[in-house]
Design a protein around this motif. Sequence first.
Motif, PDB file in Angstrom:
ATOM      1  N   UNK A   1      29.507  70.582   6.128  1.00  0.00           N
ATOM      2  CA  UNK A   1      29.678  71.208   7.449  1.00  0.00           C
ATOM      3  C   UNK A   1      28.765  70.558   8.476  1.00  0.00           C
ATOM      4  N   UNK A   2      27.541  70.238   8.051  1.00  0.00           N
ATOM      5  CA  UNK A   2      26.596  69.569   8.955  1.00  0.00           C
ATOM      6  C   UNK A   2      27.154  68.225   9.398  1.00  0.00           C
ATOM      7  N   UNK A   3      27.637  67.445   8.454  1.00  0.00           N
ATOM      8  CA  UNK A   3      28.124  66.105   8.769  1.00  0.00           C
ATOM      9  C   UNK A   3      29.362  66.150   9.665  1.00  0.00           C
ATOM     10  N   UNK A   4      30.256  67.096   9.402  1.00  0.00           N
ATOM     11  CA  UNK A   4      31.473  67.204  10.205  1.00  0.00           C
ATOM     12  C   UNK A   4      31.150  67.563  11.649  1.00  0.00           C
ATOM     13  N   UNK A   5      30.252  68.523  11.835  1.00  0.00           N
ATOM     14  CA  UNK A   5      29.885  68.947  13.185  1.00  0.00           C
ATOM     15  C   UNK A   5      29.097  67.858  13.893  1.00  0.00           C
ATOM     16  N   UNK A   6      28.188  67.217  13.153  1.00  0.00           N
ATOM     17  CA  UNK A   6      27.372  66.142  13.725  1.00  0.00           C
ATOM     18  C   UNK A   6      28.257  64.992  14.205  1.00  0.00           C
ATOM     19  N   UNK A   7      29.205  64.597  13.385  1.00  0.00           N
ATOM     20  CA  UNK A   7      30.093  63.487  13.729  1.00  0.00           C
ATOM     21  C   UNK A   7      30.923  63.799  14.966  1.00  0.00           C
TER      22      UNK A   7
ATOM     23  N   UNK B   1      20.080  70.009  24.694  1.00  0.00           N
ATOM     24  CA  UNK B   1      19.787  71.275  24.039  1.00  0.00           C
ATOM     25  C   UNK B   1      20.867  71.781  23.113  1.00  0.00           C
ATOM     26  N   UNK B   2      21.864  70.984  22.809  1.00  0.00           N
ATOM     27  CA  UNK B   2      22.889  71.376  21.848  1.00  0.00           C
ATOM     28  C   UNK B   2      22.350  71.101  20.445  1.00  0.00           C
ATOM     29  N   UNK B   3      21.973  72.178  19.750  1.00  0.00           N
ATOM     30  CA  UNK B   3      21.317  72.023  18.444  1.00  0.00           C
ATOM     31  C   UNK B   3      22.294  72.284  17.298  1.00  0.00           C
ATOM     32  N   UNK B   4      22.116  71.501  16.242  1.00  0.00           N
ATOM     33  CA  UNK B   4      22.799  71.723  14.974  1.00  0.00           C
ATOM     34  C   UNK B   4      21.721  71.867  13.907  1.00  0.00           C
ATOM     35  N   UNK B   5      21.734  72.979  13.193  1.00  0.00           N
ATOM     36  CA  UNK B   5      20.677  73.243  12.214  1.00  0.00           C
ATOM     37  C   UNK B   5      21.270  73.368  10.816  1.00  0.00           C
ATOM     38  N   UNK B   6      20.708  72.580   9.904  1.00  0.00           N
ATOM     39  CA  UNK B   6      21.068  72.680   8.480  1.00  0.00           C
ATOM     40  C   UNK B   6      19.955  73.460   7.789  1.00  0.00           C
TER      41      UNK B   6
ATOM     42  N   UNK C   1      24.201  75.235  -2.612  1.00  0.00           N
ATOM     43  CA  UNK C   1      25.104  74.175  -2.133  1.00  0.00           C
ATOM     44  C   UNK C   1      24.508  72.774  -2.277  1.00  0.00           C
ATOM     45  N   UNK C   2      23.487  72.639  -3.140  1.00  0.00           N
ATOM     46  CA  UNK C   2      22.951  71.324  -3.487  1.00  0.00           C
ATOM     47  C   UNK C   2      23.126  71.156  -4.992  1.00  0.00           C
ATOM     48  N   UNK C   3      23.892  70.162  -5.439  1.00  0.00           N
ATOM     49  CA  UNK C   3      24.222  70.065  -6.868  1.00  0.00           C
ATOM     50  C   UNK C   3      23.060  69.673  -7.768  1.00  0.00           C
ATOM     51  N   UNK C   4      22.045  69.025  -7.221  1.00  0.00           N
ATOM     52  CA  UNK C   4      20.948  68.533  -8.058  1.00  0.00           C
ATOM     53  C   UNK C   4      20.164  69.699  -8.672  1.00  0.00           C
ATOM     54  N   UNK C   5      19.922  69.626  -9.999  1.00  0.00           N
ATOM     55  CA  UNK C   5      19.129  70.643 -10.685  1.00  0.00           C
ATOM     56  C   UNK C   5      17.758  70.081 -11.020  1.00  0.00           C
TER      57      UNK C   5
END
Length: 211
Positions: free
Chosen positions: A9-15, A49-54, A152-156
């Motif tokens: 979602x972050x990458x899609x909105x950022x792009x 000031x348009x912020x995107x926060x992950x 939502x992060x696959x790494x264990x």
Amino acid sequence: THEVSDTPSFLAYFTRYSVNPTINAFRGSLTVDAVLDDHANGSSRDHSGHHLKRVYVKSRRFLRWLELNRKPQTQAEFATFLEDALRDVLIPDHGSLMQLILNFKAFKNSTLQSSVDLANGDVAFNFMADSKSSGEARFPDHLTLRVPVFQDEPREWDIAARLRHRVDGNTGKLSFWYELVEIDDLVDAAFTQAVADLQAQLTGHTILRCP
């Protein structure tokens, strides 16, 4: 501010919306904040000031262990907790841990007769149910867990948990707890890796590290 808790979602909105962006990673809040139209980076002040926060949210499996860290439980409570969290335990193997759980449940109303420290670090508990019934349960000195730190992060990540016990001098009943080792360092490492993974997908942009 548009807030998301997963990388796609972050990458899609950022792009879609980024123009001269500035991206900062904040360890204290476990967030990555992108100013998508940073006027200081060349954009018009009127459109800044348009912020995107992950937001990196701790996973439910990780939180389950954090919530009871260093908190004593009864023998029955501890056995139930281990059974519910069985998938998170890497060492000992599930067969050995399940046997421990079954023994603890079987002797939950029994009196501790003795405990012996074994050469491998384990503790052997001898229980007396009545004058004709007794049994033994072996308790390891530590567990190795393997859980995702963030949702939502696959790494264990592997986590060491020291196991502790105490005997009530009046009742002879046992209580158990665990102590997670260097947990703050683990969260630091997991966040650093998550930011690095995000950076690898942001071609041409740099994430700046902040406290």
